[in-house]
Design an enzyme around this catalytic site. Sequence first.
Site, mmCIF file in Angstrom:
data_model
loop_
_atom_site.group_PDB
_atom_site.id
_atom_site.type_symbol
_atom_site.label_atom_id
_atom_site.label_comp_id
_atom_site.label_asym_id
_atom_site.label_seq_id
_atom_site.Cartn_x
_atom_site.Cartn_y
_atom_site.Cartn_z
ATOM 1 N N HIS A 1 -24.045 -27.762 9.536
ATOM 2 C CA HIS A 1 -24.421 -29.169 9.651
ATOM 3 C C HIS A 1 -25.288 -29.393 10.887
ATOM 4 C CE1 HIS A 1 -23.504 -33.633 9.549
ATOM 5 N NE2 HIS A 1 -23.837 -33.467 10.820
ATOM 6 N N HIS B 1 -29.513 -30.259 11.377
ATOM 7 C CA HIS B 1 -30.191 -31.323 12.128
ATOM 8 C C HIS B 1 -31.458 -30.774 12.775
ATOM 9 C CE1 HIS B 1 -27.628 -34.747 11.672
ATOM 10 N NE2 HIS B 1 -26.561 -34.172 12.199
ATOM 11 N N TYR C 1 -33.173 -41.303 13.480
ATOM 12 C CA TYR C 1 -31.718 -41.288 13.569
ATOM 13 C C TYR C 1 -31.178 -42.697 13.775
ATOM 14 C CZ TYR C 1 -27.319 -38.845 14.179
ATOM 15 O OH TYR C 1 -26.049 -38.363 14.002
ATOM 16 N N GLU D 1 -27.953 -37.523 8.457
ATOM 17 C CA GLU D 1 -26.579 -37.014 8.483
ATOM 18 C C GLU D 1 -26.192 -36.392 7.149
ATOM 19 O OE1 GLU D 1 -23.946 -36.526 10.477
ATOM 20 O OE2 GLU D 1 -25.339 -36.871 12.119
#
Lengths: 255, 543
Positions: free
Chosen positions: B360, B364, B375, B384
């Site tokens: 994860h 990003h 963001y 996300e």
Amino acid sequence: MRRVLVMAGALLLAAGSAHAQSARTPSRPARAPSGRVRLVVNGGAQVAPGSFGQQFTLTRNVEAAPVTTDLSLATGGVFEAGVRLRVHRRLSIGVVGFIASSTASGTLDAKLPHPFYFNRPRDVTGDLTGLAHKERGVHVELAVPLRVSARDELILLGGPSYFTVEQALVTDLTYADSYPYDTATLGDTTSTVAKKNGAGFHVGVELPRQVSRSARVALLGRYARGTVTLSAASGNESEVHAGGVQVGVGLRFAF
Amino acid sequence: MRARIRALTSSIVTLLAVASTTAPALAQPRRTAALAADPSSIRAWDATVDAMLRGGDLEVRHAEADTLLSGRTHVRLQQFHRGVPVYGAVLTRQTDDIGATVSIFGTTYSGIDVDVRPVLTVTDAAAVVAARTGVDLGPERPPTLVVLPVEDGFRLVYRASVFTAEGGTELFIDARDGAVLEELDAAQRQSAVGTGTGVLGDQKKISVSSATGTFTTSDLLRPPSLVTYDMRENLQRTLDFLNGRITLGSTDRAADRDNTWTDGAAVDAHAYAGYFYDYYFKRFGRRGIDDNNFRMLSLVHPVPRAGVLSQSNAVIGTFYLNAFYAGGGVMVYGEGLPSTVTAGGQRWNFLSGALDVVAHELSHGVTDFTSGLLYRNESGALNESFSDMMGTAVEFYYQPPGSGSMQADYLIGEDVITPGGIRSMENPAAYGQPDHYARRVILPLSSDNGGVHTNSGIPNQVYYLAIEGGTNRTSGLSVQGVGVSNREQIEKTMYRAFTQMMPADATFAVARAVTIQAATNLYGASSAATRAVTQAWTAVGVN
């Protein structure tokens, strides 16, 4: 050893049988041997029996990398020299030293662990050539001559053999791979010569022809067999057969 | 002073142009203007883009071949105003093998009349940062000029990322007078993930380097520089590094004498970063975060675990119960909690111990180098969600499916935050996330950057439904997923959409159009993948 004794016994029986047959059918006496001692010199080729292989484990990428080889010995040369002593009209005892050389070739298979993941080996295969093989030793011969003609004999041979076997065995390997390392190719192999003594037997037949009062030429066929377990390293043992089918020619000099 | 970004409807042009030989235009306009779905509109936008390129108003920021669809090329274009980049103004143009435009997504601004000569120098801006945050930025991370769209027009600002014990902050400082116009949470954090592997007891290989009898966590086998640093519970040193004041060297790496590693946090951070790289390479042909083997630096043990009870809530939230991508290929993994301490009824282990968490955070980084999804608000939630998608995809790539420890599922962080993890893509509502657009939360930017960790439940549900199928609990609409054996199709669809076609300020509606376009390009308009993605977006109320 039991097999050696059985073979020796069979040869003795054959000798006795030949002797009995000779007694029953007296004929023209065989030409007297030139002497009780004969020098024996043979040269020829040896066809090795079967194949052999290795199974050992290397450690690569913190994991076991099993390696197997499947090897066969090529036909090689053999040279023998020795002496026979007639101890009876139908029986000689000899000691013949021999040296044989050849090379082993075949294939290598290995499962090389992945550098990033457990239990994801990469299969690699490759050819092996030129692994030196040498045999030295002695044949202790019981020789039973059978007269075939005035100049020719048929000699049955047999007895125990003692081998020293030297064989180059694979001990390590290199390989090439690149990211993502899911495949690999075999590079070079490293070998070391392992050496071991062992016993076996031999049986054979010899067809000598008298070419002069003190010399004979002979055709020789012999089957020799011995087995040794060679160790290239701890956990890297290989059972190798020595000997094989030998054919050659030789000279006999009587004294 | 905090300000909110409000895109000016009058001066913003949102472009959603799609053309394809395999499918009709499917995109819908995110806002009112500039729906260009027909070939003639695309030609017009092509001409506009080309004119802007010639005039220097657009510059190619990145171009790459489509690794999933031969012949296709994706170009990401950044809008500039007199040489200064315009924040969030990015176009993505997809072309086919003869150079014809297939799709364009993104946003450009017109009517920009900002003087690009700053009154403040970079040093002045850094001083503002220092005064506001107490952080002296080092030479590795100086403030940079951007044109920032604000409510009443545009401002020339310095943009600076700062890390403090309270977390990461992105500051937008007016280049005329030093006023702070925006302050955003700069850490793309995984606010509820965590834990480590050594604790889980699994054995894994890690690629390290050795020198003078010591092994250190520097992966020399994979193409990028992949290094794991043990911060040895020194928060100040961690902050100094994140703020560019110091560099880390070989003595900062996690080290071991016998190459039998027992520090689970370091082992997992290091190994899982490698897994992440391998997955992207094998699945998508991508070479790391920037597709050019950009460095991947993992920081573990930023704080002492045993000292958690003496820390402020901000430090606990940032460096204990969190993991975040700090930009520049740097990941920071929280320390978790002592075994006797729980948070929210859950036990927290070292956050690097969960494969989905690591993937994860690193994803990003991929977003940073590709779509640059802003963001905040819906684009932040998409940011996300893409990381959740890829985190889950990596998990399914390496772990057997199941509900136990180190088994692949649609929970996020469940291996280290027990029981249950922090999010569910299968049932977002179970974790307080919306699973339908009608239930989305509208939050100010000061609250989780507009709810980026909350509204991500909606696209997360799309991902789940597109693979597994099923019924959305809110709408009651059913989706025929592609099936678990074809999950690769959805992974590739999402990867392609999010890394090559998604504009930086995408909304959910844009994401719907882009992902459907990606599936159509890859598998055809009537394919199971396209059907599943379309149905899934419809099921969550995004049309």
